[in-house]
Design an enzyme around this catalytic site. Structure first.
Site, mmCIF file in Angstrom:
data_model
loop_
_atom_site.group_PDB
_atom_site.id
_atom_site.type_symbol
_atom_site.label_atom_id
_atom_site.label_comp_id
_atom_site.label_asym_id
_atom_site.label_seq_id
_atom_site.Cartn_x
_atom_site.Cartn_y
_atom_site.Cartn_z
ATOM 1 C CB VAL A 360 -0.949 0.019 1.225
ATOM 2 C CG1 VAL A 360 -2.029 -1.037 1.095
ATOM 3 C CG2 VAL A 360 -0.177 -0.148 2.535
ATOM 4 C CB ALA A 381 -7.971 -5.298 6.306
ATOM 5 C CE LYS A 385 -2.936 -9.175 13.461
ATOM 6 N NZ LYS A 385 -4.224 -9.877 13.468
ATOM 7 C CE LYS A 427 -3.421 -4.116 21.068
ATOM 8 N NZ LYS A 427 -4.725 -4.810 20.969
ATOM 9 N N GLY A 468 -8.609 -15.775 17.849
ATOM 10 C CA GLY A 468 -7.958 -16.686 16.915
ATOM 11 C C GLY A 468 -7.171 -16.023 15.809
ATOM 12 C CB VAL A 473 -3.523 -14.089 24.137
ATOM 13 C CG1 VAL A 473 -2.792 -12.793 24.350
ATOM 14 C CG2 VAL A 473 -5.030 -13.891 24.224
#
Length: 640
Positions: A360, A381, A385, A427, A468, A473
């Site tokens: 991008v 998307a 992250k 976040k 998932g 985690v």
């Protein structure tokens, strides 16, 4: 004596099992001939009133019955069935064969008639013969499965309860009988009226007795045969057995059971999504299709957790063309292969799938894509992250998440894209790490783009963690449990919002249908979940126990390792305090302030030319004034 008899039977069965297929078939044919003779003796003796084994009438009956039986049974496929799997399928074959057999034998004795043979033999003999043959098949199954199969097995035998005394549980139990490692100890059901009843010979217990039942019968596994069960009930069952070392598994839900027949192979592990996820809300079809149906849709980050699920739902929602854009060759290959396979299995040929490799941040590549394919809708998307990785590589995180968003938005604006939706994160709200700050900066870029005149509606959707996803985690905890522990937890006070990936993607698409430009859509994530509770639940779902001070002999220990750099104790979803309702009950809307465009453009231009990590983070703090770098890490250091 009993052991010697069982050993002898097992030895004989072993020898039979080792025979070739045609020899086994010959034995079955011979057995049926013997049973046919016996049925004639029984039927004839009952009719005459005297036990007669052999006379002229018996010979005539035997000749007719054998001449009918052998061709009918062969042509009906009776001898093609496998004894050890005798069940409803075999019984259907037998019934079909005996209907034909009964008609022919009945016609011979009742209609035509033979001298010295009572006409009622044409009715009595087929009935007795059917009973004997059916009993022989069930006995054969019992000998081959329950005697031979279980005596062959020398591994650990697990004691199983089936939760649900309905048709699903009954089918599951029937399938389990060929599993020597599993011993069914009964059914459990919420209907108290069934307590003490029997289903196919196995006792049904009321669910209120479950804890005592686990202790008394030494239960190791509980199989949930409740395809229509909701998540609240699953949570209640798991909570009920949390103190016991019991492995809980489940059948798929009704949408996943396509064939209508349930077998032991359908059983799967009870996933954390089955407990934490919420009951689905039916999508608003008008909103769902507004930016999808009949359109060309571009998804960046198409190989990622959210991007791939967006692709799946878009592919099934009537889009004309789906452009899957990703930097990872392998991830792009995987999602393209999956979608092609899915479309082929459903016979869908109208959707055009276009996999595109690229970044991008590459303006020229984006210009080519928009010019060639002319997308109507863009779901952005693509992002870095993973908090610790971006913290360690701030310049690359900034280039991908901020500069990439600006480059993509500019290309979409120039191409006249109708809808542009940024996928953001909780976040980004009062961020304490570089990743969160870059996502808040990306939100501001989209907010400023929405102010400009043009054909494109720019909006963004913000939500928390998805269960998932890569780097979350849940997969990490599962791997640590498989390795015997310990589970590493950053802090016992940490809480997070969680949502299943399919629900998140579905809500993102519906939020796009409500966009007018500049909105920050916030998904209702429900109540935050303590990560320590999540870890303990995963341990229990694995049939293990947590090792702690109150249970020093437990299986898996949970160890605190401290917050990672930039990590928060608690996440938030909204910067302000005035979320507004929308047409969808799980989507809220917020209008949040952002920097003036001149200031924003200037700071982004500085970031574009900056390669120094410390300087880049300082600029980022100016771009996102609420960015409090390492806030909770500092609190922990002071506390210690």
């Amino acid at each position: 004596m009993t052991k010697n008899a069982i050993s002898l039977i097992t030895y004989c069965l072993e020898r039979i099992a080792q025979l070739t297929r045609w020899k086994k078939r010959a034995i079955v044919v011979a057995l049926d001939i013997i049973l046919c003779i016996q049925s004639i003796w029984i039927a004839y003796s009952l009719r005459i009133g005297v036990w007669i084994l052999w006379d002229l009438a018996v010979q005539k009956i035997l000749l007719v019955c054998l001449l009918v039986m052998i061709p009918v049974f062969v042509l009906s496929g009776v001898y093609n069935a496998i004894f050890r799997y005798a069940g409803t399928g075999m019984m259907r074959i037998l019934v079909r064969a005996f209907v034909i057999y009964s008609v022919l034998v009945g016609f011979s004795f009742v209609v035509v008639g033979l001298d010295g043979v009572p006409r009622t033999i044409g009715v009595m003999q087929p009935v007795v013969f059917f009973f004997l043959v059916g009993l022989s098949r069930l006995t054969g199954r019992y000998l081959m499965v329950d005697i031979l199969g279980r005596n062959r097995f020398d591994g650990e035998v697990r004691n199983v309860l089936i939760y649900g005394a309905g048709s699903a549980g009954q089918q599951l139990a029937a399938s389990m009988r060929s599993e020597p490692a599993m011993r069914l100890r009964g059914y459990v059901d919420d209907d108290r009226r069934l307590d003490g009843q029997r289903l196919d010979g196995d006792k049904v217990f009321w669910s209120g007795h479950l804890p005592n039942l686990i202790k008394k019968r030494q239960i190791t596994d509980i199989l949930l045969a409740l395809p229509r069960i909701n998540r609240r009930k699953r949570r209640a069952i798991v909570e009920q057995v949390r103190e016991f070392k019991v492995h809980v598994q489940t059948l798929p839900n009704m949408q996943e059971i396509i064939s209508g027949k349930i077998s032991f192979s359908d059983i799967r592990e009870l996933e954390i999504e089955d407990l934490l996820g919420r009951e689905p809300v039916l999508p608003n079809e008008l909103l769902f299709g507004k930016t999808i149906v009949g359109k060309t849709v571009l998804v960046t980050g198409a190989g990622g957790s959210i991007g791939s699920e967006l692709c799946r739902q878009i592919a099934n929602s009537g889009a004309r063309r789906l452009i899957m854009f990703d930097l990872s060759e392998f991830a792009l290959y995987e999602i393209e292969k999956e979608l092609k396979k899915g479309l082929a299995s459903h016979g869908a040929t109208t959707l055009e799938l276009i996999p595109v490799l690229g970044s991008v941040t590459d303006a020229e590549r984006l210009k080519e894509i928009f010019a060639r394919w002319q997308p109507d809708t863009v779901f952005h998307a693509a992002a870095y992250k993973h908090v610790p990785l971006v913290e360690a590589n701030p310049v690359e995180g900034i280039r991908n998440n901020i500069l990439g968003t600006q480059t993509l938005a500019a290309a979409a604006h120039q191409a006249g894209v109708r809808d542009f939706i940024l996928i953001s994160t909780d976040k980004a709200v009062r961020p304490t790490n570089v990743m969160g700050a870059t996502k808040r900066a990306a939100e501001q870029i989209i907010q400023t783009c929405a102010r400009n005149d043009g054909e494109t509606r720019f909006s963004m959707v913000r939500f928390g963690n998805v269960l998932g996803s890569s780097g979350s985690v849940v997969p990490l905890f599962r791997k640590q449990i498989e390795q015997g522990g310990p589970i590493t937890l950053t802090d016992r006070k940490v809480t997070r919002f969680f949502m299943t990936i399919p629900e998140a993607a579905q809500l993102v698409i519906q939020a796009a249908g409500m966009a007018r430009g500049g909105e920050v859509f916030v998904l209702d994530m429900g109540k935050p979940v303590k990560i320590i509770d999540l870890a303990e639940t995963l341990v229990r779902l694995s049939g293990l126990t947590v090792r702690n001070q109150t249970n020093p002999d437990g299986d898996i220990e949970i160890v605190e390792v401290g917050l990672r750099a930039g990590e928060k104790l608690y996440e938030e979803l909204i910067i302000g305090n005035d979320p507004m309702e929308t047409l969808h009950p799980r989507i809220m809307k917020a209008h949040e302030v952002c920097l003036a465009q001149e200031v924003l453009d200037g700071l982004v231009a500085e970031l574009r030319d900056c390669r120094d990590s410390e300087r880049a983070v300082d600029i980022l703090k100016s771009l996102v004034p609420e960015f409090d770098h390492g806030r909770d890490n500092g609190d922990l250091e002071k506390a210690s």
